[in-house]
Design an enzyme around this catalytic site. Sequence first.
Site, PDB file in Angstrom:
ATOM      1  CD  GLU A 228      -2.476   1.006   2.821  1.00 53.82           C
ATOM      2  OE1 GLU A 228      -2.589   0.098   3.320  1.00 53.82           O
ATOM      3  OE2 GLU A 228      -2.998   2.049   3.332  1.00 53.82           O
ATOM      4  CG  ASP A 230      -1.363   5.007   3.200  1.00 55.66           C
ATOM      5  OD1 ASP A 230      -2.253   4.321   2.293  1.00 55.66           O
ATOM      6  OD2 ASP A 230      -1.409   4.497   4.107  1.00 55.66           O
ATOM      7  CD  GLU A 233      -3.463   6.989   5.576  1.00 56.44           C
ATOM      8  OE1 GLU A 233      -4.767   6.518   5.888  1.00 56.44           O
ATOM      9  OE2 GLU A 233      -2.551   6.916   6.070  1.00 56.44           O
ATOM     10  CG  HIS A 244       1.674   1.180   5.090  1.00 55.44           C
ATOM     11  ND1 HIS A 244       1.584   1.083   6.439  1.00 55.44           N
ATOM     12  CD2 HIS A 244       1.045   2.401   4.591  1.00 55.44           C
ATOM     13  CE1 HIS A 244       1.053   2.151   7.102  1.00 55.44           C
ATOM     14  NE2 HIS A 244       0.507   2.797   5.893  1.00 55.44           N
TER      15      HIS A 244
END
Length: 453
Positions: A228, A230, A233, A244
Site C-alpha cells: 500500500e 498512501d 491521508e 507500507h
Amino acid sequence: MYSAAAIFAFALLRSVRGQQIGTYTAEDHPVLTVQQCSAGGSCTTQSKSVVLDSNWRWLHSTTGYTNCYTGNQWDATLCPDVDTCTANCALDGADYSGTYGISTSGNALTLNFVTHGANTNVGSRVYLLDDENTYHLFNMKNQEFTFDVDVSNLPCGLNGALYFVQMDGDGGKARFPTNAAGAAYGTGYCDTQCPQDLKFIDGQANMLNWTGTSANSGTGFYGTCCNEMDVWEANSLSAAFTPHVCSGITGQTRCSGTACGEGDERYDGVCDKDGCDFNSWRMGDETFYGPSMTVDTTSKFSVVTQFLTSDNTTTGDLVEIRRIYVQNGQVIQNSATDFPGIAAYNSITDDFCNAQKTLFGDTNSFETRGGLAEMGDAFEAGMVLVMSIWDDYAVNMLWLDSDYPTDGDPCQPGISRGPCATTSGVPATVEAESGISVVYSNIKFGPIGSTFA
Ligand SMILES: *[C@@H]1O[C@H](CO)[C@@H](O)[C@H](O)[C@H]1NC(C)=O
Ligand SMILES: *[C@@H]1O[C@H](CO)[C@@H](O)[C@H](O)[C@H]1NC(C)=O
C-alpha cells in the site's frame, strides 16, 4: 492507513430500476476524467470511471430480496456454510449519489461522509476503472502523480485518503472463479492492515467466526493483505504520506492468524502496519499545513508526489518519494524535519525512514519488510488507485491529527501528530456532524515534472 476500521452502515435500498436477473439497481459507474501527461508537459484527457467497493453494497439472495447480511450478521438460512453462502448471495448495483453520497463532475469526485437515504450510509471507498471490468493499474516508478484536493470540510477525526494498493486488476475474478462480480462491483480489496472486515475474500464469504465490531460491521476469520502506498491521508488539520510494504507475499493474499498481525501480533504479520510516514507536524513543523498556514487548508491546493528511482527509469529501484504542493499558482516545497540530531529531510528515503524510526523509538517494520525497493516492486506489478473518506472506530484517527499514543509524552519527538484534542474524532460525534465531505479533482500523471507548472 493505520487502522483497518473503516466502518459503515449498509444501505438496503429496494428500488427496482435494474432489468437484469438478480439486479435491482443498475450499476452505472460515475465517469471521471483524468489526464495522462508526457515529458514537456502536454496532457491528454482520458475518460475513466469509479466503482464503489463491494463491502458497501446490498448483499441479497440471488433469487429475491432477502438480505444475506443484515447489521453485523449473516443470514443463517442463506449462509449455513461458506460454499452455500457464496453461491446464494449477490452484490447489487449502487445508487451512487442517493445512497452513498458519491458524485462526479468532469474531473472532480466528491465523497460525502454521511448520507441519509432510505438508510444511513457512512463513508465510502472507490477505485479508478479503466473499463467496466478492469481497474486502472499504475506503475508510478520514475513518474509523478498530481491531484487537487479540498479538505476544508474535513474536521478532526476524518480521513480523506487517496492511495494505491496492489489489488488484482480484475478484482480477483480470474484467480477465484467463484467471484462472478469482479472489478465491475468493486471486489478484491486488500491493504497493509490486512483488513478482516471484508465480507468476501478470494471469492468466498468470510463468514467463519464472524464477530460484530459495531452495529453495521464485523470481522471474519480471514484478512486480505497487500502492499500500500498512501499518497494522501488527511483532514484540514493534519496530513501524511506513507509507504507500507509486505514481505513474503505477491499481490493480494489472504491471511489468517498471526500472518494478519492483529493486536499483540502487530509486528509479527506479513505486512508493515505502521509504514514510514511523513507528516509535517509530526516531523517538527507545526506551521506548515493547516488553516491559513503555508499550505492553507481553507481552500483547494494541488498535491504533487514524485517517485524517483535509482537510475531514472521505470524499472530501477524506488529510492525516494518527494512531495510538492501548489496553491494559488505558487509552488511550495515540502516542509523539512526539524529536530536536533536528525538531518533536514523533506522527502521519504530509506535513510529518512531509519532516522525517523530511531529518533521516535518506533519499531522499524518498514525496512525489515523491504523498504522503498519493495514499494517499487509493487508499482512494477501494478497498483490500483483508491479514494475514500472514513472515520476510525479503533483509535479515533488520533495517529494522524493528535497525540498518539495518548499516554505518550507530547514533548517527545513523534508523539504529537497534529493539533486535534485527544478526545476528538469519536465516530458517534463526527457522524452526527453535517456537511463533512472531500473533493478530489484534476488527477494527472506522467513523467517527473510533466504534471504541474
Ligand atoms: C473459529 O473459532 C473456533 C472456536 O472459537 C475455532 O475452534 C476455529 O478453529 C475457528 N476457525 C474457523 C475457521 O472456524
Ligand atoms: C537522475 O536524474 C537526476 C535529476 O534529473 C540526476 O541528478 C541524476 O544524476 C540522475 N541519475 C542517474 C543515475 O542518471
